[in-house]
Design a protein around this motif. Structure first.
Motif, PDB file in Angstrom:
ATOM      1  N   PHE A  21      -0.503   8.390 -13.697  1.00  0.00           N
ATOM      2  CA  PHE A  21      -0.691   7.810 -12.363  1.00  0.00           C
ATOM      3  C   PHE A  21      -0.611   8.897 -11.294  1.00  0.00           C
ATOM      4  N   VAL A  22       0.322   9.815 -11.445  1.00  0.00           N
ATOM      5  CA  VAL A  22       0.485  10.906 -10.484  1.00  0.00           C
ATOM      6  C   VAL A  22      -0.732  11.830 -10.516  1.00  0.00           C
ATOM      7  N   VAL A  23      -1.242  12.133 -11.713  1.00  0.00           N
ATOM      8  CA  VAL A  23      -2.433  12.988 -11.822  1.00  0.00           C
ATOM      9  C   VAL A  23      -3.628  12.320 -11.137  1.00  0.00           C
ATOM     10  N   VAL A  24      -3.842  11.036 -11.433  1.00  0.00           N
ATOM     11  CA  VAL A  24      -4.945  10.304 -10.792  1.00  0.00           C
ATOM     12  C   VAL A  24      -4.733  10.291  -9.280  1.00  0.00           C
ATOM     13  N   GLY A  25      -3.510  10.057  -8.853  1.00  0.00           N
ATOM     14  CA  GLY A  25      -3.212  10.044  -7.418  1.00  0.00           C
ATOM     15  C   GLY A  25      -3.446  11.396  -6.767  1.00  0.00           C
ATOM     16  N   ALA A  26      -3.112  12.478  -7.470  1.00  0.00           N
ATOM     17  CA  ALA A  26      -3.333  13.822  -6.919  1.00  0.00           C
ATOM     18  C   ALA A  26      -4.819  14.112  -6.769  1.00  0.00           C
ATOM     19  N   TYR A  63      -8.992   3.042  -8.978  1.00  0.00           N
ATOM     20  CA  TYR A  63      -8.991   1.907  -9.895  1.00  0.00           C
ATOM     21  C   TYR A  63      -9.752   2.246 -11.170  1.00  0.00           C
ATOM     22  N   VAL A  64     -10.910   2.836 -11.014  1.00  0.00           N
ATOM     23  CA  VAL A  64     -11.723   3.185 -12.186  1.00  0.00           C
ATOM     24  C   VAL A  64     -10.949   4.142 -13.093  1.00  0.00           C
ATOM     25  N   LEU A  65     -10.357   5.187 -12.516  1.00  0.00           N
ATOM     26  CA  LEU A  65      -9.613   6.161 -13.313  1.00  0.00           C
ATOM     27  C   LEU A  65      -8.341   5.561 -13.913  1.00  0.00           C
ATOM     28  N   ASN A  66      -7.600   4.809 -13.116  1.00  0.00           N
ATOM     29  CA  ASN A  66      -6.360   4.223 -13.631  1.00  0.00           C
ATOM     30  C   ASN A  66      -6.626   3.204 -14.722  1.00  0.00           C
ATOM     31  N   ASP A  67      -7.663   2.412 -14.578  1.00  0.00           N
ATOM     32  CA  ASP A  67      -7.966   1.417 -15.598  1.00  0.00           C
ATOM     33  C   ASP A  67      -8.371   2.085 -16.909  1.00  0.00           C
ATOM     34  N   ALA A  68      -9.130   3.169 -16.813  1.00  0.00           N
ATOM     35  CA  ALA A  68      -9.612   3.851 -18.008  1.00  0.00           C
ATOM     36  C   ALA A  68      -8.549   4.727 -18.664  1.00  0.00           C
ATOM     37  N   TRP A  69      -7.624   5.282 -17.895  1.00  0.00           N
ATOM     38  CA  TRP A  69      -6.713   6.277 -18.445  1.00  0.00           C
ATOM     39  C   TRP A  69      -5.236   5.905 -18.300  1.00  0.00           C
ATOM     40  N   THR A  70      -4.775   5.691 -17.082  1.00  0.00           N
ATOM     41  CA  THR A  70      -3.349   5.448 -16.850  1.00  0.00           C
ATOM     42  C   THR A  70      -2.863   4.182 -17.538  1.00  0.00           C
ATOM     43  N   PHE A  71      -3.592   3.110 -17.375  1.00  0.00           N
ATOM     44  CA  PHE A  71      -3.187   1.809 -17.910  1.00  0.00           C
ATOM     45  C   PHE A  71      -4.104   1.383 -19.058  1.00  0.00           C
ATOM     46  N   THR A  89      -5.917  -4.566  -7.207  1.00  0.00           N
ATOM     47  CA  THR A  89      -5.541  -3.234  -6.727  1.00  0.00           C
ATOM     48  C   THR A  89      -5.902  -3.065  -5.259  1.00  0.00           C
ATOM     49  N   ASN A  90      -6.968  -3.735  -4.809  1.00  0.00           N
ATOM     50  CA  ASN A  90      -7.300  -3.702  -3.383  1.00  0.00           C
ATOM     51  C   ASN A  90      -6.238  -4.401  -2.556  1.00  0.00           C
ATOM     52  N   VAL A  91      -5.686  -5.479  -3.075  1.00  0.00           N
ATOM     53  CA  VAL A  91      -4.595  -6.171  -2.377  1.00  0.00           C
ATOM     54  C   VAL A  91      -3.363  -5.273  -2.331  1.00  0.00           C
ATOM     55  N   VAL A  92      -3.010  -4.689  -3.491  1.00  0.00           N
ATOM     56  CA  VAL A  92      -1.839  -3.802  -3.564  1.00  0.00           C
ATOM     57  C   VAL A  92      -2.014  -2.626  -2.615  1.00  0.00           C
ATOM     58  N   ARG A  93      -3.102  -1.921  -2.785  1.00  0.00           N
ATOM     59  CA  ARG A  93      -3.325  -0.715  -1.990  1.00  0.00           C
ATOM     60  C   ARG A  93      -3.664  -1.050  -0.547  1.00  0.00           C
ATOM     61  N   LEU A 133       3.758  -1.723  -7.704  1.00  0.00           N
ATOM     62  CA  LEU A 133       2.970  -2.956  -7.571  1.00  0.00           C
ATOM     63  C   LEU A 133       1.771  -2.975  -8.514  1.00  0.00           C
ATOM     64  N   ASP A 134       1.075  -1.859  -8.651  1.00  0.00           N
ATOM     65  CA  ASP A 134      -0.060  -1.822  -9.579  1.00  0.00           C
ATOM     66  C   ASP A 134       0.398  -2.007 -11.021  1.00  0.00           C
ATOM     67  N   ALA A 135       1.461  -1.314 -11.409  1.00  0.00           N
ATOM     68  CA  ALA A 135       1.951  -1.412 -12.790  1.00  0.00           C
ATOM     69  C   ALA A 135       2.403  -2.829 -13.129  1.00  0.00           C
ATOM     70  N   ARG A 136       3.013  -3.490 -12.180  1.00  0.00           N
ATOM     71  CA  ARG A 136       3.537  -4.836 -12.454  1.00  0.00           C
ATOM     72  C   ARG A 136       2.515  -5.943 -12.259  1.00  0.00           C
ATOM     73  N   TRP A 137       1.580  -5.765 -11.322  1.00  0.00           N
ATOM     74  CA  TRP A 137       0.684  -6.883 -11.019  1.00  0.00           C
ATOM     75  C   TRP A 137      -0.755  -6.627 -11.461  1.00  0.00           C
ATOM     76  N   THR A 138      -1.324  -5.487 -11.064  1.00  0.00           N
ATOM     77  CA  THR A 138      -2.730  -5.224 -11.393  1.00  0.00           C
ATOM     78  C   THR A 138      -2.930  -5.095 -12.892  1.00  0.00           C
ATOM     79  N   TRP A 139      -2.043  -4.338 -13.541  1.00  0.00           N
ATOM     80  CA  TRP A 139      -2.172  -4.133 -14.987  1.00  0.00           C
ATOM     81  C   TRP A 139      -1.027  -4.731 -15.774  1.00  0.00           C
ATOM     82  N   GLY A 140      -0.123  -5.427 -15.129  1.00  0.00           N
ATOM     83  CA  GLY A 140       0.991  -6.059 -15.835  1.00  0.00           C
ATOM     84  C   GLY A 140       0.536  -7.246 -16.642  1.00  0.00           C
ATOM     85  N   ARG A 141       1.185  -7.454 -17.740  1.00  0.00           N
ATOM     86  CA  ARG A 141       0.831  -8.583 -18.600  1.00  0.00           C
ATOM     87  C   ARG A 141       2.046  -9.470 -18.790  1.00  0.00           C
TER      88      ARG A 141
END
Length: 141
Positions: A21-26, A63-71, A89-93, A133-141
């Motif tokens: 997540f940090v790499v994608v964010g950077a 979102y594209v990068l996090n969905d494919a790699w981070t989560f 993720t648009n709501v979160v961000r 928020l992304d970890a718990r809601w966007t990609w949380g199960r």
């Protein structure tokens, strides 16, 4: 307690995900800063409006990068799931945008920090909020 929390982030079960997540964010922060600079210096926009546009564009990029790699373990599969995840993720961000713009405004206006440097600080200060928020809601199960 706080030390245990930090240790868990660095070496616990969520550590690899947080590092990704940090790499994608950077990477996204570099893209966002380049867009902000372009909008302000070449587009003639106010730095706050330029930041808003740059943030929204990088939300989709992240979102594209996090969905494919981070989560990837909980990625959003299928068109509907993918689009719902993008909306989430648009709501979160999107909820972080006022925080980020507020920090940017304060740093530029009250501290006279150049807008590109202040933007980096604003990104960093709102990063953990977005991750949780992304970890718990966007990609949380």
């Amino acid at each position: 307690m706080f030390r245990a929390f930090l240790r868990n982030l660095l070496s616990g079960p969520v550590a690899p995900q947080l590092r990704r997540f940090v790499v994608v964010g950077a990477v996204a922060s570099v893209v966002q800063t380049a867009l902000l600079w372009t909008f302000v210096e070449h587009g003639g926009l106010d730095y706050l409006l330029g930041a808003l546009l740059a943030i929204e564009l990088t939300i989709v990029f992240q979102y594209v990068l996090n969905d494919a790699w981070t989560f990837r373990a909980t990625r959003n599969v299928g068109r509907v799931s993918y689009l719902v995840g993008l909306l989430k993720t648009n709501v979160v961000r999107g909820s972080a945008i006022p925080l980020q713009l507020g920090v940017l405004y304060v740093l530029v206006t009250w501290r006279s920090i150049p807008y590109l440097v202040a933007n980096a600080g604003a990104i960093g200060l709102t990063g953990l909020y977005r991750y949780v928020l992304d970890a718990r809601w966007t990609w949380g199960r």
